[in-house]
Design an enzyme around this catalytic site. Structure first.
Site, mmCIF file in Angstrom:
data_model
loop_
_atom_site.group_PDB
_atom_site.id
_atom_site.type_symbol
_atom_site.label_atom_id
_atom_site.label_comp_id
_atom_site.label_asym_id
_atom_site.label_seq_id
_atom_site.Cartn_x
_atom_site.Cartn_y
_atom_site.Cartn_z
ATOM 1 N N ASP A 69 9.780 5.646 7.121
ATOM 2 C CA ASP A 69 9.590 6.967 7.709
ATOM 3 C C ASP A 69 8.569 7.819 6.950
ATOM 4 O O ASP A 69 8.282 8.950 7.341
ATOM 5 C CB ASP A 69 10.939 7.711 7.802
ATOM 6 C CG ASP A 69 11.579 7.945 6.440
ATOM 7 O OD1 ASP A 69 10.953 7.623 5.409
ATOM 8 O OD2 ASP A 69 12.713 8.461 6.409
ATOM 9 N N GLY A 70 8.072 7.281 5.857
ATOM 10 C CA GLY A 70 7.048 8.010 5.111
ATOM 11 C C GLY A 70 7.586 9.130 4.228
ATOM 12 O O GLY A 70 6.815 9.843 3.590
ATOM 13 N N ASP A 100 3.469 -4.935 -7.519
ATOM 14 C CA ASP A 100 2.876 -3.669 -7.071
ATOM 15 C C ASP A 100 3.378 -2.500 -7.916
ATOM 16 O O ASP A 100 2.865 -1.393 -7.798
ATOM 17 C CB ASP A 100 3.176 -3.422 -5.586
ATOM 18 C CG ASP A 100 4.648 -3.559 -5.253
ATOM 19 O OD1 ASP A 100 5.206 -4.656 -5.490
ATOM 20 O OD2 ASP A 100 5.251 -2.594 -4.786
ATOM 21 N N ASP A 121 6.446 4.052 -11.009
ATOM 22 C CA ASP A 121 7.371 3.861 -9.885
ATOM 23 C C ASP A 121 8.821 3.693 -10.338
ATOM 24 O O ASP A 121 9.403 2.606 -10.293
ATOM 25 C CB ASP A 121 6.928 2.691 -8.996
ATOM 26 C CG ASP A 121 5.850 3.133 -8.013
ATOM 27 O OD1 ASP A 121 5.501 4.339 -8.016
ATOM 28 O OD2 ASP A 121 5.344 2.296 -7.253
ATOM 29 N N ARG A 125 3.965 5.913 1.922
ATOM 30 C CA ARG A 125 4.456 7.297 2.035
ATOM 31 C C ARG A 125 3.836 8.162 0.946
ATOM 32 O O ARG A 125 4.478 9.086 0.423
ATOM 33 C CB ARG A 125 5.974 7.313 1.897
ATOM 34 C CG ARG A 125 6.482 6.598 0.655
ATOM 35 C CD ARG A 125 7.907 6.953 0.384
ATOM 36 N NE ARG A 125 8.414 6.159 -0.722
ATOM 37 C CZ ARG A 125 9.597 6.341 -1.273
ATOM 38 N NH1 ARG A 125 10.386 7.292 -0.816
ATOM 39 N NH2 ARG A 125 10.003 5.621 -2.269
ATOM 40 N N GLY A 169 0.820 -1.221 0.000
ATOM 41 C CA GLY A 169 0.000 0.000 0.000
ATOM 42 C C GLY A 169 0.838 1.248 0.000
ATOM 43 O O GLY A 169 2.077 1.211 0.038
ATOM 44 N N ARG A 190 2.623 13.584 -8.935
ATOM 45 C CA ARG A 190 2.628 12.973 -10.263
ATOM 46 C C ARG A 190 1.213 12.692 -10.730
ATOM 47 O O ARG A 190 0.296 12.549 -9.932
ATOM 48 C CB ARG A 190 3.468 11.690 -10.266
ATOM 49 C CG ARG A 190 2.790 10.517 -9.620
ATOM 50 C CD ARG A 190 3.622 9.241 -9.749
ATOM 51 N NE ARG A 190 2.988 8.145 -9.055
ATOM 52 C CZ ARG A 190 3.635 7.075 -8.610
ATOM 53 N NH1 ARG A 190 4.936 6.953 -8.781
ATOM 54 N NH2 ARG A 190 2.982 6.107 -7.991
HETATM 55 P P1 AMP Z 1 8.578 1.240 -3.840
HETATM 56 O O1 AMP Z 1 9.848 0.476 -3.733
HETATM 57 O O2 AMP Z 1 8.754 2.729 -3.802
HETATM 58 O O3 AMP Z 1 7.711 0.788 -4.972
HETATM 59 O O4 AMP Z 1 7.793 0.911 -2.489
HETATM 60 C C1 AMP Z 1 7.446 -0.378 -2.057
HETATM 61 C C2 AMP Z 1 6.593 -0.288 -0.823
HETATM 62 O O5 AMP Z 1 7.329 0.293 0.263
HETATM 63 C C3 AMP Z 1 5.364 0.584 -0.975
HETATM 64 O O6 AMP Z 1 4.363 0.024 -0.166
HETATM 65 C C4 AMP Z 1 5.824 1.913 -0.422
HETATM 66 O O7 AMP Z 1 4.762 2.708 0.016
HETATM 67 C C5 AMP Z 1 6.703 1.477 0.743
HETATM 68 N N1 AMP Z 1 7.723 2.481 1.079
HETATM 69 C C6 AMP Z 1 8.850 2.781 0.372
HETATM 70 N N2 AMP Z 1 9.570 3.721 1.010
HETATM 71 C C7 AMP Z 1 8.891 4.043 2.132
HETATM 72 C C8 AMP Z 1 9.114 4.952 3.227
HETATM 73 N N3 AMP Z 1 10.187 5.729 3.274
HETATM 74 N N4 AMP Z 1 8.183 5.007 4.186
HETATM 75 C C9 AMP Z 1 7.096 4.231 4.173
HETATM 76 N N5 AMP Z 1 6.823 3.348 3.185
HETATM 77 C C10 AMP Z 1 7.710 3.252 2.184
HETATM 78 MG MG MG Z 2 6.010 1.058 -5.806
#
Ligand code: AMP
Ligand code: MG
Length: 486
Positions: free
Chosen positions: A124-125, A252, A262, A92, A89, A176
Site C-alpha cells: 500500500d506504500g 537489499d 532498514d 514506499r 526497489g 532519514r
Molecule cells: P523492507 O522489508 O522494509 O526492507 O522492504 C522490502 C521491500 O518491500 C522493499 O522493496 C520495500 O519498498 C517493499 N515494501 C515494504 N512495505 C511496503 C509497503 N507497505 N508498500 C509497498 N512496498 C513495500
Molecule cells: Mg529494506
C-alpha cells in the site's frame, strides 16, 4: 507544493546511474504533523529544527517539495531469505535528494512511508507510526554506541489511518539520512538489467562516494569489494558486541557504505543466545543473532558475483581474486570482535584474552546472563551475582583468569573500570521498553519514546532517573516478537 526548502538538494546518484531510479512524487499527506524531530541531525544538516516543525516543514518531511525539485524511487533487487527477487526497489519510499551537511559530507535525505511507487508490487506504500518510531529509536541508539547507521531526522504522521495487523493505525513517514542508499541489491539490479557497463557506472559512483581510496588501486573494483568486505566485517562485529539482531539481513538491506540500514524486526538481546530471533517470519532462524557473520559473508558473495566481469575478463581469474578477498572477512571480523571484547573486559588484546572470550560466551549463554548488564557489573565487581548458583564456580575460575591478566597489565582497578564504562552501555533500547513506548505513542503519548531516545542517546552515562530502562525484561515476560508488518 511548498514554496521553499531549507535544503539545497543535489542528485549525483540519479545523474550517475539514471537507469537505477525513477522520478517519482510522494503522495500528499492530508494533515502532516511532526511527532519526533531530531535536533542533532537537523543541526548536522545545517537546518533550523524549529522551522521543520512548522506546517511547511511537516509538508516537506512527508515529501511535498517545491517546483523544480525532483524526487526519486530507487531500484534494487535482493535475496530475501535466500530467494532472489529481481525487482524490489523503493516501494514506499522516495529519495528527497542529497544534501551536503555542515561537515561537508554528502548525505541522502530519504522518506519511508510516502506512498506507492512503481516498485510497490502488492503493497500500500504506507508506513505506520510504531515501526517508524522504532527505526528512529534504534538508529539513535546505534549512533550513540558509535556504530555506523542511518539516522532519523523526523517522524511525521500523515493524518491518515492505515490498516496493519488487524488494526487501524496512524500513518507516518520517516525522514532519514544515510551516507547513501547503495545496497548490495542495487548492484544485483544493475547486473541483471544493464550488465557490466551499468555495474561499472554504479561501482564508480560507489567508489567516489564511499571508498575513494579504491580509485588508486591497481584493480579498483576488486579493491572496492575488499573495502566493503572490511566495512561489513567491522559493522557486524560491532552488532555482535552490543547484542544487536538486525532481523532482515536480505541483500537489499545491506549497504555498500557499511552503515546499518532498514530497521525492521530488529532488537537487542537481553541474554546473548546465538539462536535469538525476533522476526515473526524468520522461522528457520536464518537471521538469528549467531548467524549474522555468516549471512554477511553470504551477502558479500552476492555482491562479488555482480563485480566479477569488472574484476577480470577471465572468469576463472575473477572468481579466484574475489574469493581471495572474501576469505578476508573472517579474520577481519575476528580481529574486530577480539579488539572490542578486550575493551569490554578491560584487558589488553592478545591470545590470552581470546581464550578468555572463548570461554566467557558459552558461560553467559548457559546462565542466560544479561549481556549488557554483565559488562557493567564486571566493572563494578559484582558480576558474580548475575549467574545462577550452578555456574558461580565456573564464573569464579574465569574471573580469576581475568584478574591475572589485569594484574599483568599493571593498571589500577579504578581506571580499568572507568575505561570499561566508556565502552559498555548502561542503556540499550530493550525490547520490552521499546514496545511499551511505541504502544504509548500510538495512543497519543510521545513522552515515553522521547524519554527512551534521551536515555539511549547517552548510553554510557548512568542516570538515576532512567533506572527503569536499564535492566532486562522480567523473566516471566512474554517472548518478544516483532511482526513484519512494518
Ligand atoms: P523492507 O522489508 O522494509 O526492507 O522492504 C522490502 C521491500 O518491500 C522493499 O522493496 C520495500 O519498498 C517493499 N515494501 C515494504 N512495505 C511496503 C509497503 N507497505 N508498500 C509497498 N512496498 C513495500
Ligand atoms: Mg529494506
Amino acid at each position: 507544493m511548498t514554496d521553499a526548502t531549507p535544503f539545497r538538494f543535489e542528485d549525483t546518484y540519479a545523474r550517475a546511474v539514471p537507469a537505477l531510479s525513477l522520478p517519482w512524487e510522494a503522495a500528499t499527506a492530508p494533515d502532516p504533523v511532526v511527532r519526533l524531530l531530531n535536533a542533532d541531525v537537523a543541526g548536522e544538516l545545517g537546518v533550523d529544527p524549529e522551522a521543520l516543525r512548522e506546517p511547511e516543514g511537516a509538508r516537506l518531511l512527508t515529501g511535498t517539495v517545491p517546483d523544480g525539485v525532483t524526487t526519486y524511487a530507487q531500484a534494487y533487487s535482493g535475496h530475501q531469505f535466500g530467494m532472489y527477487s529481481p525487482r524490489l526497489g523503493d516501494g514506499r519510499a522516495v529519495l528527497l535528494g542529497e544534501v551536503i551537511d555542515a561537515a561537508g559530507r554528502r548525505r541522502d535525505l530519504h522518506l519511508k512511508g510516502s506512498g506507492r511507487t512503481p516498485f510497490a508490487r502488492g503493497g500500500d506504500g504506507k508506513a505506520v507510526l510504531g515501526p517508524m518510531l522504532r527505526e528512529y529509536v534504534m538508529g539513535e541508539a546505534m549512533h550513540a554506541l558509535g556504530i555506523p547507521t542511518t539516522r532519523a531526522l523526523a517522524v511525521t504522521t500523515t493524518g491518515e489511518q492505515v490498516f496493519r495487523d488487524g488494526r487501524m493505525l496512524p500513518g507516518a513517514v520517516l525522514a532519514r539520512v544515510a551516507s547513501s542508499h547503495l545496497r548490495v541489491g542495487t548492484f544485483q539490479f544493475a547486473a541483471a538489467t544493464g550488465g557490466p557497463p551499468l555495474v561499472r557506472d554504479l561501482a564508480d559512483h560507489a567508489i567516489a562516494r564511499h571508498h575513494p581510496g579504491a580509485a588508486d588501486a591497481s584493480n579498483p573494483y576488486l579493491d572496492l569489494f575488499a573495502r566493503v568486505v572490511r566495512a561489513q566485517a567491522e559493522l557486524v562485529a560491532r552488532w555482535m558486541l552490543v547484542g544487536f539482531v538486525h532481523g532482515v539481513m536480505n541483500t537489499d538491506n545491506m549497504t555498500i557504505s557499511g552503515e546499518t540500514i532498514d530497521y525492521g524486526p530488529c532488537a537487542f538481546v537481553d541474554a546473548a543466545d546465538p539462536a535469538a530471533v525476533f522476526s515473526s517470519i524468520d522461522h528457520g532462524g536464518r537471521y538469528a543473532y549467531g548467524q549474522q557473520p555468516a549471512v554477511a559473508q553470504w551477502n558479500l558473495a552476492r555482491l562479488a558475483e555482480t563485480l566479477l566481469p569488472l574484476v577480470d575478463t577471465d572468469e576463472q581469474a575473477a572468481v579466484e581474486a574475489a574469493t581471495g578477498v572474501l576469505t578476508a572477512f573472517a579474520p577481519a571480523y575476528d580481529e574486530a570482535v577480539s579488539r572490542g571484547m578486550a575493551a569490554k573486559l578491560g584487558v589488553a588484546p592478545g591470545e590470552s584474552t581470546r581464550a578468555l572470550v572463548t570461554d566467557l560466551l558459552p558461560l553467559l549463554a548457559e546462565g542466560r546472563v544479561d549481556h549488557t548488564g554483565f559488562f557493567r557489573a564486571l566493572a563494578a565487581g559484582d558480576a558474580r551475582t548475575l549467574f545462577p548458583a550452578g555456574l558461580t564456580d565456573r564464573f569464579d575460575a574465569w574471573a580469576a583468569r581475568r584478574e591475572a591478566l589485569l594484574r599483568g597489565g599493571g593498571t589500577d582497578g579504578e581506571s580499568v573500570a572507568a575505561a570499561m564504562n566508556r565502552v559498555n552501555p548502561v542503556y540499550i533500547p530493550r525490547n520490552h521498553r521499546v514496545e511499551e513506548a511505541l504502544e504509548a505513542a500510538v495512543g497519543g503519548d510521545l513522552d515515553p519514546v522521547q524519554r527512551l531516545v534521551d536515555a539511549v542517546s547517552h548510553p554510557f552515562d548512568e542516570r538515576p532517573e532512567y533506572a527503569d530502562l536499564a535492566g532486562p525484561a522480567p523473566a516471566d515476560a512474554m517472548p518478544h516478537v516483532t511482526y513484519c508488518g512494518t
